[in-house]
Design an enzyme around this catalytic site. Structure first.
Site, PDB file in Angstrom:
ATOM      1  N   ASP A  35      -3.207  -2.433   3.573  1.00 30.64           N
ATOM      2  CA  ASP A  35      -3.412  -2.403   5.024  1.00 30.64           C
ATOM      3  C   ASP A  35      -4.451  -3.448   5.426  1.00 30.64           C
ATOM      4  O   ASP A  35      -5.386  -3.732   4.658  1.00 30.64           O
ATOM      5  CB  ASP A  35      -3.902  -1.024   5.471  1.00 30.64           C
ATOM      6  CG  ASP A  35      -2.785   0.003   5.485  1.00 30.64           C
ATOM      7  OD1 ASP A  35      -1.609  -0.394   5.369  1.00 30.64           O
ATOM      8  OD2 ASP A  35      -3.091   1.214   5.604  1.00 30.64           O
ATOM      9  N   TYR A  51       4.364   5.578  10.868  1.00 30.02           N
ATOM     10  CA  TYR A  51       3.160   5.953  10.127  1.00 30.02           C
ATOM     11  C   TYR A  51       2.284   6.897  10.947  1.00 30.02           C
ATOM     12  O   TYR A  51       1.962   6.609  12.107  1.00 30.02           O
ATOM     13  CB  TYR A  51       2.368   4.706   9.743  1.00 30.02           C
ATOM     14  CG  TYR A  51       1.128   5.001   8.943  1.00 30.02           C
ATOM     15  CD1 TYR A  51       1.212   5.497   7.647  1.00 30.02           C
ATOM     16  CD2 TYR A  51      -0.139   4.790   9.482  1.00 30.02           C
ATOM     17  CE1 TYR A  51       0.079   5.776   6.916  1.00 30.02           C
ATOM     18  CE2 TYR A  51      -1.283   5.053   8.752  1.00 30.02           C
ATOM     19  CZ  TYR A  51      -1.165   5.553   7.466  1.00 30.02           C
ATOM     20  OH  TYR A  51      -2.300   5.841   6.747  1.00 30.02           O
ATOM     21  N   ASP A  78      -7.270  -3.760   6.716  1.00 26.82           N
ATOM     22  CA  ASP A  78      -8.620  -3.281   7.019  1.00 26.82           C
ATOM     23  C   ASP A  78      -9.390  -3.209   5.712  1.00 26.82           C
ATOM     24  O   ASP A  78      -8.847  -3.485   4.636  1.00 26.82           O
ATOM     25  CB  ASP A  78      -8.586  -1.928   7.743  1.00 26.82           C
ATOM     26  CG  ASP A  78      -7.833  -0.855   6.974  1.00 26.82           C
ATOM     27  OD1 ASP A  78      -7.633  -1.003   5.746  1.00 26.82           O
ATOM     28  OD2 ASP A  78      -7.429   0.147   7.584  1.00 26.82           O
ATOM     29  N   GLU A 125       0.818  -1.220   0.000  1.00 26.31           N
ATOM     30  CA  GLU A 125       0.000   0.000   0.000  1.00 26.31           C
ATOM     31  C   GLU A 125       0.847   1.264   0.000  1.00 26.31           C
ATOM     32  O   GLU A 125       0.446   2.281  -0.554  1.00 26.31           O
ATOM     33  CB  GLU A 125      -0.944   0.008   1.204  1.00 26.31           C
ATOM     34  CG  GLU A 125      -1.847   1.233   1.248  1.00 26.31           C
ATOM     35  CD  GLU A 125      -3.044   1.075   2.167  1.00 26.31           C
ATOM     36  OE1 GLU A 125      -3.515   2.095   2.672  1.00 26.31           O
ATOM     37  OE2 GLU A 125      -3.515  -0.068   2.371  1.00 26.31           O
ATOM     38  N   LYS A 126       2.039   1.192   0.608  1.00 26.87           N
ATOM     39  CA  LYS A 126       2.887   2.381   0.747  1.00 26.87           C
ATOM     40  C   LYS A 126       4.335   2.019   0.442  1.00 26.87           C
ATOM     41  O   LYS A 126       4.757   0.868   0.629  1.00 26.87           O
ATOM     42  CB  LYS A 126       2.805   2.944   2.171  1.00 26.87           C
ATOM     43  CG  LYS A 126       1.397   3.198   2.674  1.00 26.87           C
ATOM     44  CD  LYS A 126       1.422   3.631   4.127  1.00 26.87           C
ATOM     45  CE  LYS A 126       0.015   3.701   4.695  1.00 26.87           C
ATOM     46  NZ  LYS A 126      -0.592   2.365   4.869  1.00 26.87           N
ATOM     47  N   ARG A 142      -0.882   8.369  10.374  1.00 30.43           N
ATOM     48  CA  ARG A 142      -2.347   8.465  10.334  1.00 30.43           C
ATOM     49  C   ARG A 142      -3.018   7.321  11.092  1.00 30.43           C
ATOM     50  O   ARG A 142      -4.162   6.976  10.840  1.00 30.43           O
ATOM     51  CB  ARG A 142      -2.835   8.492   8.886  1.00 30.43           C
ATOM     52  CG  ARG A 142      -2.341   9.706   8.109  1.00 30.43           C
ATOM     53  CD  ARG A 142      -3.014   9.811   6.764  1.00 30.43           C
ATOM     54  NE  ARG A 142      -2.558  10.978   6.019  1.00 30.43           N
ATOM     55  CZ  ARG A 142      -3.154  11.465   4.937  1.00 30.43           C
ATOM     56  NH1 ARG A 142      -4.237  10.866   4.482  1.00 30.43           N
ATOM     57  NH2 ARG A 142      -2.676  12.524   4.326  1.00 30.43           N
TER      58      ARG A 142
END
Length: 735
Positions: free
Chosen positions: A107, A337, A109, A6-7, A339
């Site tokens: 992630d 991270y 989720d 994702e990142k 957030r």
């Protein structure tokens, strides 16, 4: 094998689990060589790479807003590449074409599941995917040992399709609801500005409007209390360096007392009699109870708690704090991270504690001395694998820099994060709490039987003291007196009340009636508004809906039936300010006349967080495979159609827009100075704003935004209007 992270930082962590020297190819992926007979390539996303198409992408006629075209129903819906992410997306799609095995590393989720799934689905629409299998890699920590464990326990990606469908349904419904309702109310009001509506932003506005109205309509009433002070002689006690112990004490209500719903005394005459009856009368200690207490250190920060503390201590807005943490993470590599909605850490982080503390000491020298007293071997409650969600708490990294290269606000935010981490390696605070019950007056003191009298009619008072045993982590917060997580010791006596004895006699030295008046709930501040967004369920009247919203956050630390996410709340609140719905009045956040008129015109489902609760119930069914995304969206379209029909029949009247015209750049206001009264009804008056630029597409204000690589200008009517402009010498480049 192709792993899609994702990142970029996650991709780097996964690569480190395969090799110490991964090859970075074309700045688009890592080549990690051969593992288990397969070549391993790891690429990365920059968050969502795709966006739902806008109405005008389906039909150019929708570019012009028309009530005749509403409701806009986009079934089937489709997606398009996000403009500034096309290059990386192209690289990912090329890698997918040749991959035999694809590993989804979004992630853990529902949003992370959708983020990579939609890329794989999009690739399938371009050309058939030849991969024989798609695996799911679940990682919530970039620690190499955690990554290796996750790689050894991958499952088939189809097991998680329900999560992706749930997020997809929410995304499509949010777009349909926002676009249709915003256009309908804006066109109906016809007042020259955009009246933006959203599932999250409008209930947030509702919170502020209702708090303001409640504050203004408050009817002052009076209640009473008694200030009582008692003195006890200590002539022969060697444990205290004075001859008396004097303490304040709080009156304990009797069943016969006249009180309101908050247990406040309402009869002044009765309180006067009480004060007269006890003044300078004999008193005795009826009961003493001493307990050993412990207080654990505050948990490391999640984004919400960090934003609240930065607002409270430094007056920093939530979006500013979010941007600062982005800089601390991406530019300076000083924090993890940023957030995260979690306040816990995986156990594997504990191994690195000594290195992280050393990096903090090298960066923030103000902590160097105190860090020498920290014990990296201590393991606080923060280290708990079971409570880590998609991300762990925000903590410092092992990177150190010269703090002078940081701005003042960057240094402040880093030091807050560092202090919260350091506290995990100090002992738990321990203390003794003593509570005493005092009876006054005492009759027939010469009879010992009466000293043990347990009559229900006895007049009793309670006092509390604490005796510190070990301050532990609290020494880090000695100057942070208004920190709610730390807690302020409310005591009635500075001496140790445990030195007194049961049946010990004393005397009342003061009994004064206190006249008090009721106060309304205080107006919101930036930090209290943020805090309420994490627990809005308490404002839902329907028991079932309230429980649905609470269930949504079950197992999440710091979230108790909230709306929005830590990553989106700051931008939503900023948008309400920029659109002229909210303004700052001193330290308070208040609604404008425009906001109140708009609020009055809206249906209840738009003004309260009920919709989020209802959606959660349906999204749960979607994730379980009991409801399809299409069925949910069709139901949403039917609801939107009824709302649009109501707007068409019942015209919306907004007159305040004339004074606060968004399209003419008068969205900034100032309030008259508040009077000394706490519930002052100061009028709001418009004032000239700084230079404001209008969107060439819809006429709303533009705002400057920090992008991934540079600043740009976006429309404040987003998501209804997605027009963007390049930044040129601190102003938008208008076409």
């Amino acid at each position: 094998m192709l792993i899609i992270a994702e990142k970029p930082e996650l991709a780097k962590a996964i690569a480190a689990a395969f090799t110490t020297q991964p090859k970075r190819i074309a700045n688009a992926y890592f080549d990690c060589g051969i593992a288990n007979g397969m070549s391993v390539k790891i690429t990365w996303c920059f968050g969502h790479m795709l966006a739902l198409k806008d109405p005008e992408d389906y039909d150019p006629k929708y570019k012009k807003w028309s009530m005749h075209d509403l409701p806009i129903i986009m079934i089937p819906w489709s997606k398009k590449p996000i403009e500034d992410k096309k290059v990386q997306l192209k690289a990912i799609l090329a890698l997918i074409k040749t991959a035999k095995v694809i590993v989804h590393a979004g992630d853990p989720d529902d949003e992370g599941q959708l983020l990579v799934d939609e890329i794989i689905d999009f690739a399938n629409t371009q050309t058939a995917i030849t991969a024989k299998s798609i695996k799911r890699l679940l990682i919530n920590d970039n620690n190499v040992s955690v990554v290796k464990k996750a790689l050894a326990s991958m499952k088939d990606n189809t097991h998680y399709k329900g999560l992706s469908n749930s997020a997809e349904a929410r995304s499509v419904a949010d777009q349909l609801y926002g676009y249709n309702m915003t256009r309908a109310y804006t066109l109906s009001a016809n007042s020259g500005g955009v009246l933006s509506i959203g599932r999250v932003q409008t209930p947030i506005l509702g919170l502020v409007v209702r708090r303001d109205l409640e504050n203004e309509s408050h009817q002052k009433s009076f209640y009473y209390d008694i200030e009582a002070i008692f003195k006890f002689d200590m002539p022969n006690n060697k444990n205290i360096n004075q001859d008396i112990i004097e303490t304040k004490a709080r009156y304990l209500l009797k069943p016969s007392d006249n009180v309101d719903e908050k247990k406040r005394l309402l009869d002044r005459a009765a309180v006067e009699i009480l004060a007269k009856d006890i003044y300078q009368q004999k008193a005795r200690i009826k009961n003493i109870k001493t307990d050993n207490k412990q207080q654990a250190a505050p948990l490391p920060y999640n984004l919400l708690k960090l934003q609240m503390d930065c607002s409270r201590k430094y007056g920093l807005n939530a979006d500013v704090v979010q941007n600062i943490t982005q800089v601390l993470r991406e530019k300076h590599k000083l924090i993890t991270y940023n957030r995260s909605d979690c306040e816990y850490l995986n156990d594997e982080h504990h191994v690195d504690a000594g290195y992280v503390l050393a990096a903090i000491a090298a960066t923030a020298v103000i902590f160097a001395g105190i860090i020498k007293k920290a014990d990296p071997a201590l393991k606080s409650r923060a280290f708990n694998n079971a409570k880590v969600t998609a991300h762990h708490a925000i903590i410092p990294t092992q990177t150190s820099v010269n703090i002078n290269i940081l701005t003042q606000d960057e240094a402040r935010v880093y030091q807050l994060i560092a202090r919260q981490y350091i506290a995990q390696f100090f002992p738990i605070r321990t203390y003794e709490e003593t509570k005493i019950i005092i009876q006054c007056p005492v009759d027939k003191l010469d009879k010992i039987d009466n000293l043990a009298n347990n009559s229900k009619n006895a007049t009793l008072f309670e006092a509390r003291s604490i005796l510190a045993i070990n301050d532990g982590w609290k020494i880090l917060y000695k100057n942070d007196t208004d920190n709610k997580d730390v807690g302020k010791d409310e005591v009635d006596c500075q001496n140790n009340l445990a030195l007194l004895t049961i049946n010990q006699l004393g005397i009342n030295t003061k009994a004064t009636v206190l006249d008090k008046e009721t106060r309304p709930k205080p107006l919101y501040t930036r930090d209290t508004l943020l805090g309420d967004l994490s627990r809005v369920a308490k404002y839902i009247k329907d028991d079932k809906l309230r429980q649905l919203l609470l269930d949504k956050d079950k197992g999440k630390s710091g979230e108790h039936g909230g709306i929005g996410t830590p990553a989106t709340r700051a931008a939503i609140i900023s948008g309400l300010f920029e659109r002229g719905f909210l303004i700052d009045k001193g330290k308070f956040v208040i609604s404008t006349p425009l906001a109140r008129e708009f609020y009055t015109a809206l249906p209840d489902q738009a003004k309260y967080p009920d919709m989020t609760a209802l959606w959660h119930e349906q999204q749960k069914l979607i994730s379980e495979g009991k409801l399809s995304v299409l069925e949910f969206i069709k139901g949403m379209n039917a609801y939107i159609a009824t709302q649009i029909a109501n707007v068409k029949i019942n015209k919306i009247k907004i007159i305040s827009q004339a004074n606060f015209n968004l399209s003419k750049g008068n969205a900034n206001f100032k309030a008259n100075k508040a009077s000394s009264s706490e519930n002052s009804n100061s009028k709001i008056t418009p004032t000239k704003s700084a230079k404001i630029y209008a969107c060439t597409s819809c006429g709303s204000n533009l705002r400057k935004i920090q992008g991934k690589d540079a600043f740009f200008w976006g429309c404040t009517a987003y998501p209804a209007c997605k027009k963007t402009y390049k930044n040129g010498r601190d102003k938008p480049v208008l076409e």
